[in-house]
Design an enzyme around this catalytic site. Structure first.
Site, PDB file in Angstrom:
ATOM      1  N   GLN A 232       0.888  -1.170   0.000  1.00 53.91           N
ATOM      2  CA  GLN A 232       0.000   0.000   0.000  1.00 53.91           C
ATOM      3  C   GLN A 232       0.922   1.214   0.000  1.00 53.91           C
ATOM      4  OE1 GLN A 232      -3.252   0.987  -0.240  1.00 53.91           O
ATOM      5  NE2 GLN A 232      -2.445   3.052   0.017  1.00 53.91           N
TER       6      GLN A 232
ATOM      7  N   GLY B 218     -10.712   1.324   2.526  1.00 52.34           N
ATOM      8  CA  GLY B 218     -11.853   0.773   1.805  1.00 52.34           C
ATOM      9  C   GLY B 218     -11.370   0.248   0.465  1.00 52.34           C
ATOM     10  N   GLY B 219     -10.677   1.120  -0.246  1.00 53.17           N
ATOM     11  CA  GLY B 219     -10.166   0.727  -1.547  1.00 53.17           C
ATOM     12  C   GLY B 219      -8.944   1.531  -1.905  1.00 53.17           C
ATOM     13  N   MET B 220      -8.198   1.039  -2.891  1.00 50.48           N
ATOM     14  CA  MET B 220      -7.027   1.751  -3.386  1.00 50.48           C
ATOM     15  C   MET B 220      -6.974   1.576  -4.897  1.00 50.48           C
ATOM     16  SD  MET B 220      -4.433   3.661  -2.772  1.00 50.48           S
ATOM     17  CE  MET B 220      -3.472   4.269  -4.155  1.00 50.48           C
ATOM     18  N   GLU B 221      -6.828   2.720  -5.573  1.00 48.95           N
ATOM     19  CA  GLU B 221      -6.996   2.762  -7.029  1.00 48.95           C
ATOM     20  C   GLU B 221      -5.758   2.335  -7.811  1.00 48.95           C
ATOM     21  OE1 GLU B 221      -6.811   5.253  -4.846  1.00 48.95           O
ATOM     22  OE2 GLU B 221      -5.917   7.074  -5.691  1.00 48.95           O
ATOM     23  N   ASN B 222      -5.105   1.249  -7.433  1.00 49.95           N
ATOM     24  CA  ASN B 222      -3.924   0.819  -8.163  1.00 49.95           C
ATOM     25  C   ASN B 222      -4.291   0.556  -9.629  1.00 49.95           C
ATOM     26  OD1 ASN B 222      -3.291  -0.825  -5.120  1.00 49.95           O
ATOM     27  ND2 ASN B 222      -2.150   0.920  -5.860  1.00 49.95           N
TER      28      ASN B 222
ATOM     29  N   HIS C 299     -15.917   4.625  -7.048  1.00 52.36           N
ATOM     30  CA  HIS C 299     -14.898   5.564  -6.584  1.00 52.36           C
ATOM     31  C   HIS C 299     -13.514   5.196  -7.125  1.00 52.36           C
ATOM     32  CE1 HIS C 299     -13.060   8.401  -3.619  1.00 52.36           C
ATOM     33  NE2 HIS C 299     -12.054   7.544  -3.749  1.00 52.36           N
ATOM     34  N   GLU C 300     -13.096   3.974  -6.889  1.00 52.48           N
ATOM     35  CA  GLU C 300     -11.742   3.584  -7.306  1.00 52.48           C
ATOM     36  C   GLU C 300     -11.615   3.592  -8.826  1.00 52.48           C
ATOM     37  OE1 GLU C 300      -9.904   3.851  -4.926  1.00 52.48           O
ATOM     38  OE2 GLU C 300     -11.273   3.451  -3.271  1.00 52.48           O
TER      39      GLU C 300
ATOM     40  N   HIS D 166     -10.994   7.024 -10.206  1.00 53.47           N
ATOM     41  CA  HIS D 166      -9.596   7.446 -10.102  1.00 53.47           C
ATOM     42  C   HIS D 166      -8.805   7.137 -11.383  1.00 53.47           C
ATOM     43  CE1 HIS D 166      -8.978   9.064  -6.129  1.00 53.47           C
ATOM     44  NE2 HIS D 166      -9.442   7.991  -5.505  1.00 53.47           N
TER      45      HIS D 166
ATOM     46  N   GLU E 264      -9.050  13.366  -4.739  1.00 52.31           N
ATOM     47  CA  GLU E 264     -10.193  12.791  -4.022  1.00 52.31           C
ATOM     48  C   GLU E 264     -11.498  13.566  -4.189  1.00 52.31           C
ATOM     49  OE1 GLU E 264     -10.084   9.855  -3.112  1.00 52.31           O
ATOM     50  OE2 GLU E 264      -7.933   9.458  -2.982  1.00 52.31           O
TER      51      GLU E 264
ATOM     52  N   ASP F 270      -0.184  11.387   5.126  1.00 56.56           N
ATOM     53  CA  ASP F 270      -1.342  10.562   5.483  1.00 56.56           C
ATOM     54  C   ASP F 270      -2.289  11.309   6.427  1.00 56.56           C
ATOM     55  OD1 ASP F 270      -0.546   8.462   3.922  1.00 56.56           O
ATOM     56  OD2 ASP F 270       0.118   7.175   5.568  1.00 56.56           O
TER      57      ASP F 270
ATOM     58  N   TYR G 161     -12.302  15.032   0.343  1.00 61.58           N
ATOM     59  CA  TYR G 161     -13.255  14.224  -0.424  1.00 61.58           C
ATOM     60  C   TYR G 161     -14.582  14.968  -0.586  1.00 61.58           C
ATOM     61  CZ  TYR G 161     -10.416   9.968   0.373  1.00 61.58           C
ATOM     62  OH  TYR G 161      -9.421   9.027   0.402  1.00 61.58           O
TER      63      TYR G 161
ATOM     64  N   ARG H  42      -9.645  -2.101   8.663  1.00 59.52           N
ATOM     65  CA  ARG H  42      -9.980  -0.890   7.920  1.00 59.52           C
ATOM     66  C   ARG H  42     -10.062   0.291   8.887  1.00 59.52           C
ATOM     67  NH1 ARG H  42     -15.487  -0.060   4.385  1.00 59.52           N
ATOM     68  NH2 ARG H  42     -14.978   2.017   3.577  1.00 59.52           N
TER      69      ARG H  42
ATOM     70  N   LYS I  23     -10.921   3.319   8.847  1.00 57.75           N
ATOM     71  CA  LYS I  23     -12.138   4.123   8.943  1.00 57.75           C
ATOM     72  C   LYS I  23     -13.172   3.487   9.865  1.00 57.75           C
ATOM     73  CE  LYS I  23     -16.021   4.349   6.598  1.00 57.75           C
ATOM     74  NZ  LYS I  23     -17.059   4.445   5.559  1.00 57.75           N
TER      75      LYS I  23
HETATM   76  N1  BES Z   1      -6.765   6.730  -2.634  1.00 57.38           N
HETATM   77  C1  BES Z   1      -7.683   6.465  -1.589  1.00 57.38           C
HETATM   78  C2  BES Z   1      -7.077   5.735  -0.419  1.00 57.38           C
HETATM   79  C3  BES Z   1      -5.935   6.454   0.256  1.00 57.38           C
HETATM   80  C4  BES Z   1      -5.926   7.828   0.425  1.00 57.38           C
HETATM   81  C5  BES Z   1      -4.887   5.720   0.761  1.00 57.38           C
HETATM   82  C6  BES Z   1      -4.852   8.445   1.054  1.00 57.38           C
HETATM   83  C7  BES Z   1      -3.834   6.338   1.383  1.00 57.38           C
HETATM   84  C8  BES Z   1      -3.815   7.712   1.532  1.00 57.38           C
HETATM   85  C9  BES Z   1      -8.886   5.673  -2.094  1.00 57.38           C
HETATM   86  O1  BES Z   1      -9.282   6.007  -3.378  1.00 57.38           O
HETATM   87  C10 BES Z   1     -10.050   6.025  -1.207  1.00 57.38           C
HETATM   88  O2  BES Z   1     -10.418   7.154  -1.173  1.00 57.38           O
HETATM   89  N2  BES Z   1     -10.615   5.035  -0.509  1.00 57.38           N
HETATM   90  C11 BES Z   1     -11.743   5.225   0.359  1.00 57.38           C
HETATM   91  C12 BES Z   1     -12.954   4.529  -0.172  1.00 57.38           C
HETATM   92  C13 BES Z   1     -13.910   5.382  -0.902  1.00 57.38           C
HETATM   93  C14 BES Z   1     -15.167   4.622  -1.258  1.00 57.38           C
HETATM   94  C15 BES Z   1     -14.228   6.693  -0.285  1.00 57.38           C
HETATM   95  C16 BES Z   1     -11.449   4.590   1.695  1.00 57.38           C
HETATM   96  O3  BES Z   1     -10.533   3.772   1.755  1.00 57.38           O
HETATM   97  O4  BES Z   1     -12.141   4.883   2.635  1.00 57.38           O
HETATM   98 ZN    ZN Z   2     -10.101   7.936  -3.492  1.00 58.26          ZN
END
Ligand code: BES
Ligand code: ZN
Length: 524
Positions: free
Chosen positions: A74, A201-205, A228-229, A232, A251, A306, A314, A476, A478
């Site tokens: 990550q 939640g997700g990562m846009e690799n 969302h991903e 990106h 974001e 971070d 967002y 996770r 969040k």
């Molecule tokens: N790129 C982000 C994840 C991220 C942001 C990782 C900053 C590390 C540092 C990803 O696209 C994202 O926003 N994920 C959200 C999910 C989304 C549905 C809002 C998340 O993980 O909560």
């Molecule tokens: Zn994002």
């Protein structure tokens, strides 16, 4: 680099001296390789350390199958440097080739095109210029299911049927974004569902979105994560924030696109429910975070980027875009976004560059409409400009009006119901809800997170065993942060939080550990 052990550096025929600068706890150490004349390439021989912040090494026990280990990376924001020596800034774009040799015949995946397999080594190539935070690697006991001609899903065998069903609309989602914002430029779009310790939640690799298993609700109500991903692939991966101060360009734009995609595929009402819940979360964070952190063009000096990853870039960012959409009209605004993605494709841009383009291509052309939008205030001031309208959702309004749950509710309706309950809630009421709807045993992790929060805030101890299991299994951030924060508010809660954290911490991702250490006042 950060925490790499550099063994030696080769240049042409021979070895060269390198310097590793002093270690900064956030940035790491500068690796300097003076290239001898006539030599423009160097090979760095290095090993990573077990505590590399960009990698999580899972024991078999932390996977669904319980038989094989698992590894995933990550990189966002600045964790690439903990496993690859490179110029780790989103303003730098690179291509890459990789050859990975897994153990035990496990499957290797990267955010790139899979080229070949030779003697058990998997060869990948990313030939489009990407920022280093989009390099990604995962290794585990993974199976594949096709979803469409260029879409598919990887998951542990035990997880595959449920995940393939949940995400079966993925190909349609890609087609929808293409219709709105132009061609998908990355070839394949696959999903990888990770074990529950995945910190986001997700990562846009690129080519391979990483996703938490906690969005598998059974009714596609959390597929917004894929929207969302996927978004990106335009905002973020194609047009990238040049520095982490410009994170809102990634974001905020993506959250706006996400909601447009949701509206196209799942209808206006679903999109509105998501907007209403997002607005509540935004206002909560605007109350919690200091004014300096409420500014879209955030000042991060001396801090880990971070820390800039709150919900503010967002949801405040998305509200700004929605205000523009309303003022200029959907047609004009969509046309603008399409041209923005074309104009800056495969480039990293700053807030100033984005604002410049907005002004010349949109604001200057529609002076009357643009007068309604205080752009400077949106981007450089805390809070929200006055008069930003609230989204309204009939279905969520019905939740409040009805006051008791309905069998047909989806995740958003349940979240609304639980979030508006006045705390503390009487034990009898919680018992009754739990009996009727088996909330403590729900497999929907978003609803469960909200339910456990109420349980903590109402000292509903019947849910505490489930709480401990949740805090141990899920990584996770969040979902974890609000629970630990709520526990820390009472003396009994603190004792419990520290007790659970001491056991659970080793299973959390390094990024999650860093975030939670501060909340539970943990020190090694
Ligand atoms: N790129 C982000 C994840 C991220 C942001 C990782 C900053 C590390 C540092 C990803 O696209 C994202 O926003 N994920 C959200 C999910 C989304 C549905 C809002 C998340 O993980 O909560
Ligand atoms: Zn994002």
């Amino acid at each position: 680099t950060r925490d790499l052990q550099i063994r030696r550096v080769e240049c042409g025929e021979g070895e060269v001296e390198f310097q590793l600068g002093p270690r900064d706890p956030i940035l790491g150490s500068a690796l300097t390789i003076p290239l001898p004349p006539g030599c423009d390439q160097a090979i760095v021989h290095y090993t990573t350390q077990p505590q590399a912040s960009g990698l999580q090494w899972l024991t078999p026990g932390q996977t669904a199958g319980k038989r094989h280990p698992f590894l995933f990376s990550q990189n966002e924001s600045i964790h690439a440097r903990s496993w690859i020596p490179l110029q780790d800034s989103p303003g730098v774009r690179i291509t890459y080739d990789a050859s990975i040799q897994p153990v035990d015949g496990l499957r290797v995946l990267m955010s790139a095109q899979h080229r070949s397999e030779e003697n058990g080594a998997h060869v990948f190539r990313m030939d489009l210029p990407i920022p280093p935070y989009l390099i990604a690697l995962a290794i585990g006991d993974l199976e594949f299911a096709a979803l469409g001609p260029r879409t598919g899903i990887y998951a542990e065998p035990a997880m595959l049927p449920a995940t393939a069903h949940e995400f079966e609309d993925t190909e349609r989602l890609v087609e929808t974004v293409e219709r709105l914002y132009g061609p998908y430029r990355w070839g394949r779009y696959d999903l990888l569902v990770l074990p529950p310790s995945f910190p986001f939640g997700g990562m846009e690799n690129p080519c391979l979105t990483f996703a938490t298993p906690t969005v598998i609700a059974g009714d596609k109500s959390l597929v917004g994560l894929v929207s969302h991903e996927l978004a990106h692939s335009w905002s973020g991966n194609l047009v990238t924030n040049a520095t982490w101060r410009d994170f809102w360009l990634n974001e905020g734009f993506t959250t706006y696109l996400e909601n447009r995609i949701q509206e196209e595929v799942y209808g206006r009402e679903q999109a509105l429910m998501e907007q209403v819940l997002d607005r509540r979360e935004l206002e909560k964070e605007l109350r919690e975070f200091p004014v300096a952190d409420q500014i879209l063009h955030i000042d991060l000096k001396g801090r880990d980027p971070d820390e800039g990853c709150t919900r503010i870039p967002y949801f405040k960012g998305a509200l700004l875009l929605r205000q523009m959409e309303r003022a200029f009209g959907r047609t004009a605004f969509d046309r603008f976004l399409r041209s923005y993605f074309d104009r800056f494709a495969f480039q990293s841009i700053t807030t100033a560059e984005a604002l410049d383009y907005l002004r010349t291509e949109l604001f200057d052309r529609f002076p009357k409409e643009s007068a309604q939008i205080p752009l400077e205030e949106w981007v450089f001031e805390p809070g929200l400009p006055s008069g930003v309208p609230y989204a309204r959702s009939e279905r969520l309004e019905n939740v409040a009006a009805r006051g008791i749950p309905d069998r047909a509710w989806n995740t958003q309706e349940w979240l609304e119901f639980l979030q508006i309950m006045v705390r503390p809630v009487e034990r009898a009421k919680l018992e009754e809800l739990d009996r009727a709807w088996t909330l403590t045993e729900t497999g929907n992790f978003e609803i469960l997170g909200e339910w456990l929060l109420i349980s903590i805030e109402s000292a509903y101890e019947a849910a505490y065993q489930r709480l401990e299991r949740f805090l141990t299994e899920v990584g996770r951030t969040k979902l974890l942060r609000p629970l630990y924060t709520a526990l820390m508010k009472t003396p009994d809660g603190q004792t419990l939080a520290k007790e659970i954290y001491a056991k659970a911490r080793a299973g959390y991702h390094p990024i999650t550990q860093t975030a939670l250490d501060k909340i539970v006042h943990f020190s090694k």
